[in-house]
Design a protein around this motif. Sequence first.
Motif, short mmCIF file in Angstrom:
data_model
loop_
_atom_site.label_atom_id
_atom_site.label_comp_id
_atom_site.label_asym_id
_atom_site.label_seq_id
_atom_site.Cartn_x
_atom_site.Cartn_y
_atom_site.Cartn_z
N UNK A 56 0.84 -1.21 0.00
CA UNK A 56 0.00 0.00 0.00
C UNK A 56 0.87 1.25 0.00
N UNK A 57 1.96 1.23 0.76
CA UNK A 57 2.87 2.37 0.81
C UNK A 57 3.47 2.65 -0.56
N UNK A 58 3.91 1.60 -1.23
CA UNK A 58 4.49 1.77 -2.56
C UNK A 58 3.46 2.31 -3.55
N UNK A 59 2.25 1.76 -3.50
CA UNK A 59 1.19 2.19 -4.41
C UNK A 59 0.82 3.64 -4.18
N UNK A 60 0.66 4.02 -2.89
CA UNK A 60 0.31 5.40 -2.56
C UNK A 60 1.41 6.36 -3.00
N UNK A 61 2.67 5.98 -2.78
CA UNK A 61 3.79 6.85 -3.16
C UNK A 61 3.84 7.06 -4.67
N UNK A 62 3.63 5.99 -5.42
CA UNK A 62 3.65 6.10 -6.88
C UNK A 62 2.48 6.93 -7.40
N UNK A 63 1.40 6.99 -6.62
CA UNK A 63 0.25 7.82 -6.98
C UNK A 63 0.41 9.26 -6.50
N UNK A 64 1.56 9.57 -5.92
CA UNK A 64 1.80 10.93 -5.42
C UNK A 64 1.16 11.20 -4.08
N UNK A 65 0.80 10.15 -3.34
CA UNK A 65 0.12 10.29 -2.05
C UNK A 65 1.07 9.89 -0.90
N UNK A 66 2.18 10.60 -0.80
CA UNK A 66 3.16 10.25 0.23
C UNK A 66 2.60 10.45 1.64
N UNK A 67 1.73 11.44 1.82
CA UNK A 67 1.08 11.62 3.13
C UNK A 67 0.29 10.38 3.52
N UNK A 68 -0.39 9.78 2.55
CA UNK A 68 -1.16 8.57 2.82
C UNK A 68 -0.22 7.44 3.22
N UNK A 69 0.91 7.32 2.51
CA UNK A 69 1.87 6.26 2.80
C UNK A 69 2.44 6.41 4.21
N UNK A 196 -6.96 3.39 -4.44
CA UNK A 196 -7.86 4.17 -5.31
C UNK A 196 -9.22 4.41 -4.66
N UNK A 197 -9.78 3.36 -4.06
CA UNK A 197 -11.10 3.51 -3.43
C UNK A 197 -11.00 4.37 -2.18
N UNK A 198 -9.90 4.25 -1.42
CA UNK A 198 -9.72 5.07 -0.22
C UNK A 198 -9.60 6.55 -0.58
N UNK A 199 -8.89 6.84 -1.66
CA UNK A 199 -8.74 8.23 -2.12
C UNK A 199 -10.10 8.80 -2.53
N UNK A 200 -10.91 7.98 -3.21
CA UNK A 200 -12.24 8.44 -3.62
C UNK A 200 -13.12 8.72 -2.40
N UNK A 201 -13.07 7.85 -1.41
CA UNK A 201 -13.83 8.06 -0.18
C UNK A 201 -13.36 9.32 0.53
N UNK A 202 -12.05 9.51 0.56
CA UNK A 202 -11.48 10.69 1.21
C UNK A 202 -11.99 11.97 0.57
N UNK A 203 -12.04 11.97 -0.76
CA UNK A 203 -12.54 13.16 -1.46
C UNK A 203 -14.01 13.41 -1.13
N UNK A 204 -14.80 12.34 -1.09
CA UNK A 204 -16.23 12.48 -0.81
C UNK A 204 -16.46 13.03 0.60
#
Length: 323
Positions: A56-69, A196-204
């Motif tokens: 999850x950390x690697x995926x979030x980082x590659x998506x530009x979501x280092x805070x999430x990681x 991806x789903x967590x980011x969408x929920x976060x936006x909502x």
Amino acid sequence: MFEAVAFLVIGLVFLVWSADKLVFGAAALARNFGISPLVIGMTILAMGSSAPEMMVSATAALDGKTDTAVGNVLGSNIANIALILGITALIKPLSISSDVLRRELPLMIGVTLIAGAILWDGHLGFYEGILLFVLFAAFILTMLYISRKEKAKDKADALLEEQESEVPEGVNNLKAAAWVVIGLIVLPIAADTLVDSAVEIARELGMSDLVIGLTIIAVGTSLPELAASLAGVMKGEDDMAVGNIIGSNVFNILAVMGIPGILNPSFLSEFAMGRDFWVMLAISLLLVVMALGKSRSINRIEGGILFTLFIAYQGYLIVNMTA
């Protein structure tokens, strides 16, 4: 929103399942190739429960979501102690008899302080990520050295015996390799779906990237540790239940937090250091006080305290979800 929640749950289920199968297959293969159960228990099995966090950390980082990681690391470490050990101790008081475990606890605090030093300037850099991985390798070698010394004693260490008993045996190479391949295929897909789903929920909901990592993702990726600790308690392996948590917390900081530093060096939310690191440090110190006290155990009252602290912290984050 409903669709995002459904995919989040599906992603979590397959993330945990694929990580478990990957570790099972890798441990079985290692045993078949003659690697000692002690080494497998201290490396593959010990790191296995952190596999979801790593992916999850690697995926979030590659998506530009280092805070999430980074939120995933801090939140998982808090959840491991306050939620998982809290629930486990409420079910059955945990007795700590392992000398190895008592040496790992101060190491965990030292590693936690290293995390604070790295996060102090609000930036996670490439060379800091490299440093964390070097320290991770040093930690593994140190624990192997300590374990071999304990193993040579007349009286076997409880934690080492419990870890060795968890290493699968009698699994043929074809079956073990198949599980490794399946795990390697499913794990990144599940992690990508989860993020991806967590980011969408976060936006909502208006959640910040950091808070989504500290809450939904952190709790979800801690499920393997919960399962391992509960299984350990049911089998009377108290040292294993606590050892899984300590090992996972160390791996999360040294290996999992190193990943976003290498893949996507970034400035972080001020709250990562200003709020959440201090919560992680305080919870970690509380565990040390409980585990190394006169009784050398975590009783139900202490378990209740840990669980209450976790609920209070999560409640605070939800109320202040944009921070």
